[in-house]
Design a protein around this motif. Structure first.
Motif, PDB file in Angstrom:
ATOM      1  N   SER A   1       0.833  -1.083   0.221  1.00 49.30           N
ATOM      2  CA  SER A   1      -0.162   0.165  -0.066  1.00 49.30           C
ATOM      3  C   SER A   1       0.829   1.149  -0.048  1.00 49.30           C
ATOM      4  O   SER A   1       0.490   2.499  -0.218  1.00 49.30           O
ATOM      5  CB  SER A   1      -1.224   0.098   1.331  1.00 49.30           C
ATOM      6  OG  SER A   1      -0.045  -0.028   2.389  1.00 49.30           O
TER       7      SER A   1
ATOM      8  N   ASP B   1     -17.185  -2.552   2.499  1.00 53.23           N
ATOM      9  CA  ASP B   1     -16.684  -3.456   1.515  1.00 53.23           C
ATOM     10  C   ASP B   1     -17.395  -4.808   1.663  1.00 53.23           C
ATOM     11  O   ASP B   1     -16.986  -5.736   1.692  1.00 53.23           O
ATOM     12  CB  ASP B   1     -14.997  -3.677   1.944  1.00 53.23           C
ATOM     13  CG  ASP B   1     -14.225  -2.512   1.672  1.00 53.23           C
ATOM     14  OD1 ASP B   1     -14.668  -1.760   0.618  1.00 53.23           O
ATOM     15  OD2 ASP B   1     -13.213  -2.376   2.469  1.00 53.23           O
TER      16      ASP B   1
ATOM     17  N   GLY C   1      -6.617   3.324   1.831  1.00 50.41           N
ATOM     18  CA  GLY C   1      -6.932   2.856   0.474  1.00 50.41           C
ATOM     19  C   GLY C   1      -8.462   3.042   0.161  1.00 50.41           C
ATOM     20  O   GLY C   1      -9.086   3.804   1.048  1.00 50.41           O
ATOM     21  N   GLU C   2      -9.123   2.372  -0.729  1.00 46.59           N
ATOM     22  CA  GLU C   2     -10.432   2.848  -1.088  1.00 46.59           C
ATOM     23  C   GLU C   2     -11.182   1.747  -0.548  1.00 46.59           C
ATOM     24  O   GLU C   2     -11.100   0.650  -0.374  1.00 46.59           O
ATOM     25  CB  GLU C   2     -10.498   2.818  -2.564  1.00 46.59           C
ATOM     26  CG  GLU C   2      -9.877   3.673  -3.468  1.00 46.59           C
ATOM     27  CD  GLU C   2     -10.404   3.815  -4.792  1.00 46.59           C
ATOM     28  OE1 GLU C   2     -10.817   2.808  -5.543  1.00 46.59           O
ATOM     29  OE2 GLU C   2     -10.108   4.910  -5.474  1.00 46.59           O
ATOM     30  N   HIS C   3     -12.555   2.077  -0.062  1.00 46.28           N
ATOM     31  CA  HIS C   3     -13.563   1.362   0.561  1.00 46.28           C
ATOM     32  C   HIS C   3     -14.668   1.844   0.075  1.00 46.28           C
ATOM     33  O   HIS C   3     -15.179   3.079  -0.411  1.00 46.28           O
ATOM     34  CB  HIS C   3     -13.482   1.580   2.041  1.00 46.28           C
ATOM     35  CG  HIS C   3     -12.398   1.233   2.517  1.00 46.28           C
ATOM     36  ND1 HIS C   3     -11.629  -0.010   2.973  1.00 46.28           N
ATOM     37  CD2 HIS C   3     -10.999   2.082   3.001  1.00 46.28           C
ATOM     38  CE1 HIS C   3     -10.403  -0.160   3.273  1.00 46.28           C
ATOM     39  NE2 HIS C   3      -9.883   0.982   3.534  1.00 46.28           N
ATOM     40  N   VAL C   4     -15.602   0.786   0.146  1.00 42.04           N
ATOM     41  CA  VAL C   4     -17.247   1.204  -0.167  1.00 42.04           C
ATOM     42  C   VAL C   4     -17.912   0.986   0.928  1.00 42.04           C
ATOM     43  O   VAL C   4     -18.106   0.015   1.813  1.00 42.04           O
ATOM     44  CB  VAL C   4     -17.759   0.193  -1.194  1.00 42.04           C
ATOM     45  CG1 VAL C   4     -19.288   0.440  -1.697  1.00 42.04           C
ATOM     46  CG2 VAL C   4     -16.820   0.193  -2.782  1.00 42.04           C
TER      47      VAL C   4
ATOM     48  N   LYS D   1     -21.301   4.887  -0.788  1.00 45.29           N
ATOM     49  CA  LYS D   1     -20.600   5.832  -1.351  1.00 45.29           C
ATOM     50  C   LYS D   1     -19.002   5.072  -1.139  1.00 45.29           C
ATOM     51  O   LYS D   1     -18.733   4.577  -0.042  1.00 45.29           O
ATOM     52  CB  LYS D   1     -20.523   7.088  -0.491  1.00 45.29           C
ATOM     53  CG  LYS D   1     -19.703   7.966  -0.969  1.00 45.29           C
ATOM     54  CD  LYS D   1     -19.909   9.575  -0.055  1.00 45.29           C
ATOM     55  CE  LYS D   1     -19.149  10.697  -0.734  1.00 45.29           C
ATOM     56  NZ  LYS D   1     -19.772  11.097  -1.918  1.00 45.29           N
ATOM     57  N   LYS D   2     -18.286   5.592  -2.223  1.00 43.04           N
ATOM     58  CA  LYS D   2     -16.728   4.824  -2.480  1.00 43.04           C
ATOM     59  C   LYS D   2     -15.883   6.176  -1.661  1.00 43.04           C
ATOM     60  O   LYS D   2     -16.158   7.364  -1.878  1.00 43.04           O
ATOM     61  CB  LYS D   2     -16.415   4.904  -3.687  1.00 43.04           C
ATOM     62  CG  LYS D   2     -14.848   4.313  -3.891  1.00 43.04           C
ATOM     63  CD  LYS D   2     -14.547   4.238  -5.333  1.00 43.04           C
ATOM     64  CE  LYS D   2     -15.118   3.187  -5.961  1.00 43.04           C
ATOM     65  NZ  LYS D   2     -14.506   2.846  -7.302  1.00 43.04           N
ATOM     66  N   ILE D   3     -15.076   5.698  -0.505  1.00 39.16           N
ATOM     67  CA  ILE D   3     -14.349   6.639   0.050  1.00 39.16           C
ATOM     68  C   ILE D   3     -12.926   6.295  -0.052  1.00 39.16           C
ATOM     69  O   ILE D   3     -12.459   5.064  -0.416  1.00 39.16           O
ATOM     70  CB  ILE D   3     -14.589   6.714   1.595  1.00 39.16           C
ATOM     71  CG1 ILE D   3     -14.383   5.554   2.302  1.00 39.16           C
ATOM     72  CG2 ILE D   3     -16.117   7.358   1.725  1.00 39.16           C
ATOM     73  CD1 ILE D   3     -14.586   5.450   3.648  1.00 39.16           C
ATOM     74  N   THR D   4     -11.935   7.308   0.101  1.00 37.49           N
ATOM     75  CA  THR D   4     -10.652   7.077   0.332  1.00 37.49           C
ATOM     76  C   THR D   4      -9.940   7.301   1.450  1.00 37.49           C
ATOM     77  O   THR D   4     -10.161   8.510   2.041  1.00 37.49           O
ATOM     78  CB  THR D   4      -9.881   7.677  -0.847  1.00 37.49           C
ATOM     79  OG1 THR D   4     -10.279   7.502  -2.225  1.00 37.49           O
ATOM     80  CG2 THR D   4      -8.370   7.375  -0.918  1.00 37.49           C
TER      81      THR D   4
ATOM     82  N   THR E   1      -6.690   7.996   3.764  1.00 34.82           N
ATOM     83  CA  THR E   1      -5.450   8.423   3.779  1.00 34.82           C
ATOM     84  C   THR E   1      -4.531   7.731   5.059  1.00 34.82           C
ATOM     85  O   THR E   1      -5.077   7.819   6.212  1.00 34.82           O
ATOM     86  CB  THR E   1      -5.335   9.707   3.736  1.00 34.82           C
ATOM     87  OG1 THR E   1      -5.981  10.225   2.661  1.00 34.82           O
ATOM     88  CG2 THR E   1      -3.670  10.271   3.601  1.00 34.82           C
TER      89      THR E   1
END
Length: 328
Positions: free
Chosen positions: A194, A273, A290-293, A305-308, A310
């Motif tokens: 990652s 997810d 990373g990216e999560h739904v 909603k898709k979130i990122t 940090t």
């Protein structure tokens, strides 16, 4: 005609002697190759008068500055001060192997053996050595080059008529490398997937290293290595460098933890997810970067909603339900 032929023969003999150097014949008791991995360890062995030993240096060595030869003289030889000499030859040919053989080389140095019980000789390689040593140490002034190696040592009498018992007396010999006051530090960074594209700064004693510079030569002693990588916790390591050694340091940066706080109506079902999250009121949950739904269900209402996320930064996930009144 005979005079011309004799002169021609003498010229041929002289040319051959000049090409091959001096003749060295004896029993090779040891052939030593010094390298950085020698780590200052001595090679010890016994030899008698007219025996020989050879020393060379691995061309890949970066820390060998020369070598020290220690001679412990047999007690019965000390009555014959300066009657024997240690002869050193360079550019030896043919290739040295143990056993009795005949070799050729150029005279490098001759040292007379006094009545001291122990003698130390330091031989410089590529550059001159420090001359501030003990009174019983002789530091040779002319550095050897790579082309001069190997060098060969033998102990020879300077006259005849010595008791035959002397020739069976053994010298105790030790040969050890003289290493520069430095060593190598080899650094590897094991980055999590990652963080594979994360930028970082690597420093040794506050000096920044280039991204491609993972092996550095340092003075002996203690040094500090620091790694600052985006999304990872700062790393600080203390290392100790020893003479002629290469130290391997593996750095394993750890991702900074990220947390999420949920602010949703009671009786809501939260999925991240695809996995339902059981969340205590007022508590946070840990999310990998990373990216999560995020999917929230509230009664018949459902939104995703898709979130990122940090690394090292917290976030808040909220669902607002409101009633809009519009007047006509």
């Amino acid at each position: 005609m005979k005079r011309k032929l004799s002169a021609l023969i003498l010229i041929i003999i002289y040319s051959a002697a000049a090409a091959y150097g001096e003749n060295i014949r004896g029993k090779v008791v040891e052939s030593i190759s010094l390298s950085d991995s020698s780590s200052g360890e001595a090679v010890s062995f016994l030899m008698n008068i007219e025996d020989v030993f050879a020393v060379t240096v691995d061309p890949a060595s970066g820390f060998v500055e020369g070598f020290e030869v220690e001679l412990k003289l047999p007690s019965d030889l000390r009555d014959y001060s300066n009657s024997f000499a240690l002869s050193i030859y360079k550019r030896i040919s043919p290739e040295v192997s143990t056993g009795i053989g005949t070799f050729y080389g150029s005279k490098y140095e001759t040292l007379f053996l006094s009545n001291s019980a122990k003698i130390f000789i330091q031989v410089p390689y590529l550059n001159k050595l420090e001359t501030e040593t003990s009174p019983y140490t002789t530091v040779l002034s002319s550095p050897l080059t790579r082309a001069d190696l190997p060098v060969m040592f033998t102990i020879l009498p300077l006259m005849k008529g010595f008791p035959s018992s002397l020739y069976s007396s053994s010298f105790e010999i030790s040969v050890s490398p003289v290493l520069s006051d430095s060593g190598n530090l080899n650094i590897s960074i094991n980055t999590p997937d990652s963080l594979s594209n994360a930028e970082y700064t690597l420093r040794v004693d506050n000096s920044r290293l280039a991204a491609s510079d993972k092996t550095v030569t340092l003075k002996t002693g203690t040094h500090t290595v620091s790694l600052d990588m985006e999304g990872a916790a700062p790393l600080r390591k203390t290392v100790t460098i020893r003479k002629g050694e290469t130290l391997q340091l593996n750095l394993e940066p750890e991702m900074l933890k990220s947390r999420a706080m949920l602010d949703v109506p009671e009786n809501s079902d939260v999925f991240i997810d695809g996995e339902k999250i059981e969340y205590p009121a007022g508590k946070t949950l840990e999310l990998p970067p990373g990216e999560h739904v995020v999917l929230i269900k509230y009664g018949d209402y459902k939104i995703s909603k898709k979130i990122t996320v940090t690394p090292g930064k917290d976030c808040k996930i909220s669902l607002f339900l409101d009633i809009f009144v519009e007047e006509n």
